[in-house]
Each structure stands twice: as C-alpha cells, then as structure tokens.
Write an enzyme that holds these catalytic residues in place. Structure first.
Site, PDB file in Angstrom:
ATOM      1  N   ARG A 136       0.836  -1.202   0.000  1.00 17.67           N
ATOM      2  CA  ARG A 136       0.000   0.000   0.000  1.00 17.67           C
ATOM      3  C   ARG A 136       0.874   1.256   0.000  1.00 17.67           C
ATOM      4  O   ARG A 136       2.086   1.196   0.175  1.00 17.67           O
ATOM      5  CB  ARG A 136      -0.907   0.001   1.236  1.00 17.67           C
ATOM      6  CG  ARG A 136      -1.988  -1.053   1.217  1.00 17.67           C
ATOM      7  CD  ARG A 136      -2.736  -1.147   2.541  1.00 17.67           C
ATOM      8  NE  ARG A 136      -1.906  -1.737   3.591  1.00 17.67           N
ATOM      9  CZ  ARG A 136      -2.309  -1.921   4.835  1.00 17.67           C
ATOM     10  NH1 ARG A 136      -3.531  -1.536   5.198  1.00 17.67           N
ATOM     11  NH2 ARG A 136      -1.509  -2.484   5.728  1.00 17.67           N
TER      12      ARG A 136
ATOM     13  N   LYS B  69       1.739   1.946   7.289  1.00 16.07           N
ATOM     14  CA  LYS B  69       2.130   1.159   8.447  1.00 16.07           C
ATOM     15  C   LYS B  69       3.011   1.961   9.398  1.00 16.07           C
ATOM     16  O   LYS B  69       3.580   2.989   9.042  1.00 16.07           O
ATOM     17  CB  LYS B  69       2.862  -0.109   8.009  1.00 16.07           C
ATOM     18  CG  LYS B  69       1.968  -1.103   7.282  1.00 16.07           C
ATOM     19  CD  LYS B  69       0.753  -1.498   8.094  1.00 16.07           C
ATOM     20  CE  LYS B  69       1.086  -2.310   9.309  1.00 16.07           C
ATOM     21  NZ  LYS B  69      -0.106  -2.655  10.123  1.00 16.07           N
TER      22      LYS B  69
ATOM     23  N   TYR C  78      -0.886   4.565  10.666  1.00 19.02           N
ATOM     24  CA  TYR C  78      -1.213   3.578  11.689  1.00 19.02           C
ATOM     25  C   TYR C  78      -0.003   3.400  12.594  1.00 19.02           C
ATOM     26  O   TYR C  78       1.140   3.366  12.116  1.00 19.02           O
ATOM     27  CB  TYR C  78      -1.561   2.227  11.062  1.00 19.02           C
ATOM     28  CG  TYR C  78      -2.896   2.184  10.364  1.00 19.02           C
ATOM     29  CD1 TYR C  78      -4.081   2.335  11.074  1.00 19.02           C
ATOM     30  CD2 TYR C  78      -2.978   1.975   8.992  1.00 19.02           C
ATOM     31  CE1 TYR C  78      -5.314   2.296  10.434  1.00 19.02           C
ATOM     32  CE2 TYR C  78      -4.202   1.927   8.335  1.00 19.02           C
ATOM     33  CZ  TYR C  78      -5.361   2.085   9.056  1.00 19.02           C
ATOM     34  OH  TYR C  78      -6.581   2.042   8.418  1.00 19.02           O
TER      35      TYR C  78
ATOM     36  N   HIS D 132      -0.412   1.488  16.231  1.00 16.01           N
ATOM     37  CA  HIS D 132      -0.604   0.276  17.038  1.00 16.01           C
ATOM     38  C   HIS D 132       0.490   0.165  18.098  1.00 16.01           C
ATOM     39  O   HIS D 132       1.262  -0.805  18.153  1.00 16.01           O
ATOM     40  CB  HIS D 132      -0.619  -0.963  16.143  1.00 16.01           C
ATOM     41  CG  HIS D 132      -1.684  -0.950  15.091  1.00 16.01           C
ATOM     42  ND1 HIS D 132      -3.029  -1.048  15.395  1.00 16.01           N
ATOM     43  CD2 HIS D 132      -1.608  -0.823  13.736  1.00 16.01           C
ATOM     44  CE1 HIS D 132      -3.735  -1.004  14.279  1.00 16.01           C
ATOM     45  NE2 HIS D 132      -2.900  -0.859  13.263  1.00 16.01           N
TER      46      HIS D 132
ATOM     47  N   GLU E 159      -5.658   4.662  13.835  1.00 15.12           N
ATOM     48  CA  GLU E 159      -6.547   3.712  14.507  1.00 15.12           C
ATOM     49  C   GLU E 159      -7.216   4.266  15.752  1.00 15.12           C
ATOM     50  O   GLU E 159      -8.122   3.618  16.300  1.00 15.12           O
ATOM     51  CB  GLU E 159      -5.796   2.421  14.859  1.00 15.12           C
ATOM     52  CG  GLU E 159      -4.811   2.522  16.004  1.00 15.12           C
ATOM     53  CD  GLU E 159      -3.418   2.949  15.570  1.00 15.12           C
ATOM     54  OE1 GLU E 159      -2.488   2.865  16.394  1.00 15.12           O
ATOM     55  OE2 GLU E 159      -3.254   3.378  14.402  1.00 15.12           O
TER      56      GLU E 159
ATOM     57  N   ASP F   6      -2.363  -6.997  14.840  1.00 19.01           N
ATOM     58  CA  ASP F   6      -1.743  -5.664  14.900  1.00 19.01           C
ATOM     59  C   ASP F   6      -1.714  -5.131  16.325  1.00 19.01           C
ATOM     60  O   ASP F   6      -0.859  -4.314  16.670  1.00 19.01           O
ATOM     61  CB  ASP F   6      -2.502  -4.665  14.021  1.00 19.01           C
ATOM     62  CG  ASP F   6      -1.917  -4.590  12.615  1.00 19.01           C
ATOM     63  OD1 ASP F   6      -0.740  -4.952  12.441  1.00 19.01           O
ATOM     64  OD2 ASP F   6      -2.639  -4.170  11.702  1.00 19.01           O
TER      65      ASP F   6
END
Length: 376
Positions: free
Chosen positions: A15, A75, A94, A96, A118, A270
């Site tokens: 991505r 990511k 993101y 996480h 997120e 994740d």
C-alpha cells in the site's frame, strides 16, 4: 505545508500513504507534496501519476523525511524510518503502539508529533480511519482461512462451503464489530456454517435483524467460547479495544481441544493478537502450526489487496489529511475532538491513555497540550 509520502518498507507491504487523488487535493490547496520514487507501484500508481498532479518525486526516503513537515504513511514506521523522525515533524499513519514498546520508545525519543489512524474517532463512536481496513481484513479473513484449511497448507482439508451431501465447515467469529461483521457475511456467503460471538446484546440483535439469520449469534461467555472453539474448523479473531492491546480470548489449553488441522485467523494481531499462541507473520510466510492448529497471523492483511486497500484508506484519511495540512496539527486538533483522539505522542510525551496503561508509561493530557500551545 510540505507533505512527504515515503515508500513502505515493512515486508510485503504494497500500500501507499497517499493516492494521486490525495496528492492532487493537497497541491491544489497550495501544499507541496514529495513522493518517494516507486512508492505507489505496489498499489498500481506510477511516479508519472503523481507527477501529473503536481507532486515532486524524490529519489530516496532520506530526502522525503528530511524535507517534509508532515509524513504520511500506512504502516507504523520501521526502525530505520524512526531514526529519521524529528521533533516538530508530524507523522500521520497507523501506529498500534500498545503491543510495541520499542516503537513507542523510539517515537518518544524522536520528539515527533504522531497521530494514529486507529484512534481517530467519530460522532457515532466509531473509528473512521480503521474501518476501511477492518472491512478489507474482515472480508479477507474467510478467504485466507479457507486457503489455510487446505491440506497442502497443513489444514484439515475441509472446503468452507462443503458440497451436496457433505457438511460445510464450521466457522466461529469472535467479535461482532466491523471486522467480525464482514468476516461473517463473507464466510456465510461462501456456504459455511457461521457463528458470531460478542458480549454486546444490542450488537447481536443488530446482526440478527440485519442479516436475517444468514449466520448464528451467541453471547461470548467463556463457556460458549470454549465450546464453539472446540467444534470449529476455522476461528476468526476479530476483537478490538481501541488503541489497547487485544485481550487473549483463546488460551493454549483451549487450542488443544480443537480438531487437528483446524485453522485460526487472528485479525487482531496488529494489537498483539487475541489468541495466546499468536505471533505476527508476513505474506511471504503467513502460517505456522501450534499443537496441530494452523495459525494465520499476517499483521498487514489488507496489503495483499493493495490497490483496493489504498483507495479505501485514502478516501477515509483525505479530509483529516487536508485539515492537518491547511490548519496545522494544533488548530486542526483543537477544532476536531475526533482528530485530537488520534494524538498518541508529542515532543517526547505519550498522549494516549490506553497505550500508557498497556506499557506502564505516564500519559500527558492531549487537550491540555493543544490548549497550552495555542495560548502561547
């Protein structure tokens, strides 16, 4: 604002953080966009596509990080990327952080202001920047679960939908949120016998009413969960606590009650995973076996369908991206409490309570940071 989009370097991550359409919007609003050469290729976007809308193509990631005020990714930044972050820079991606103390320490040390997709919220109590990837991962889960069940991959050799005269696979989905709903819908559509577990009775009623019996629902008591897991051919973990580490809902002892060659797909990986035996894998080496049960725990499942995922994510992030670029992060967060909820780190301070609780770290009040800075 100078906006940078580097190429993703996490293994098998195809991505890209900005689509050409997003770059077009930003350039049209007067911002500079710098895209690393080849960043969009995995999602089907060429350097020429970005150049055609006014973005500048950079030869290296170092150039993107050094020249940009805001870094837009998909990511979490990998170790070598974290070394390039600096105080005063904005990171929008993101993160996480709850199951990742090493990344958290590096972000705090860098001083970067990090807004996590997120944990951005909306008026309905949802997570609008997580939702599109949850939809993708949920729809992928039965597909990869069916593949994992194939005998050549170590599975039981069970066809998800069965055939006339042969029973379909039993699929258990733990969690009735976005991931679980999409997983159940697709698994049922493939002909499997599906049960969704959740602790919210209103959510279970919603699923029953909306899907008119296409799959069963059960209350996620410990007893019901253990019983259904033992009977299942495929278990899909779809539990989320926003920003926090995923709870371990299936123990190794329960795993031993499953049929040999049964499969689990841990979409919560994740956030650390919701099975005690889960650890992150990659698209290159996606499955492993524990006690005869096959585990599929790829930490970036939507990366497998990179074009669909990139466009879906870009549609969701674009309004927030433009607000951050147009107003600066302080004003944008002051104007939008949902974007403020995305703030995870700033100038060496952790600002998200669930991450602090998971990692036993002190947490600063994000609203006070924004208010103090604006007053100054």
């Amino acid at each position: 604002m100078k906006i940078g989009c580097p190429k993703e370097i996490k293994p098998q991550e195809f991505r890209v953080g900005m689509t050409p359409h997003a770059a077009h919007e930003a350039v049209a609003a007067g911002h500079e966009v710098l895209v690393e050469a080849g960043a969009g290729v995995g999602a089907g976007f060429s350097d020429a596509d970005y150049a055609a809308v006014g973005a500048r193509i950079a030869d290296t990631a170092e150039e993107v990080f050094a020249a940009s005020e805001m870094i837009v990714k998909v990511k979490e930044p990998q170790a070598e990327e974290r070394k390039r972050l600096r105080e005063g820079q904005l990171l929008f991606t993101y993160l996480h952080l709850a199951p990742d103390p090493e990344q958290t320490r590096d972000l705090l040390a860098s001083g970067v202001t990090a807004i996590a997709y997120e944990t951005v919220t909306d008026d309905r109590g949802g997570l609008p920047l997580l939702a599109p990837m949850s939809e993708v991962a949920g729809r992928l889960a039965p597909q990869v679960g069916a593949w994992t069940l194939q005998k050549a991959n170590g599975g039981r050799g069970v066809l998800l939908g069965g055939v006339p005269g042969v029973a379909p696979a039993r699929v258990v989905v733990i969690g009735g949120g976005v991931v679980g709903t999409h997983a159940a819908r697709i698994a049922a559509g493939m002909g499997a016998e599906v049960t969704v577990l959740d602790r919210s009775l209103p959510r279970l009623r919603y699923l029953d009413d909306t899907f008119a019996g296409a799959f069963r629902t059960r209350y996620a008591s410990a007893g019901d969960t253990a019983e259904l897991v033992a009977e299942a051919d495929l278990v899909i973990g779809a539990v989320l606590i926003p920003g926090a580490a995923a709870p371990k809902l299936v123990t190794r002892a329960q795993l031993s009650t499953m049929k040999p060659g049964a499969a689990i797909v841990d979409v919560a990986i994740d956030q650390g995973g919701c099975f005690e035996t889960s650890h992150a894998t990659t698209h290159q080496d996606p499955i492993y076996e524990v006690d005869g049960v096959m585990h599929y725990c790829v930490a970036n499942m939507p990366g497998a369908v990179a074009r669909t995922s990139t466009i879906a994510l870009g549609n969701a992030t674009m309004p927030f991206l433009m607000a951050l670029a147009n107003k600066g992060w302080r004003q944008a967060c002051a104007d939008d409490r949902h974007l403020l909820a995305g703030l995870n780190t700033h100038a060496g301070q952790l600002t998200y309570a669930a991450v602090g609780a998971a990692l036993n770290l002190p947490v600063a009040d994000a609203a006070k940071i924004v208010a103090e800075r604006r007053a100054a």
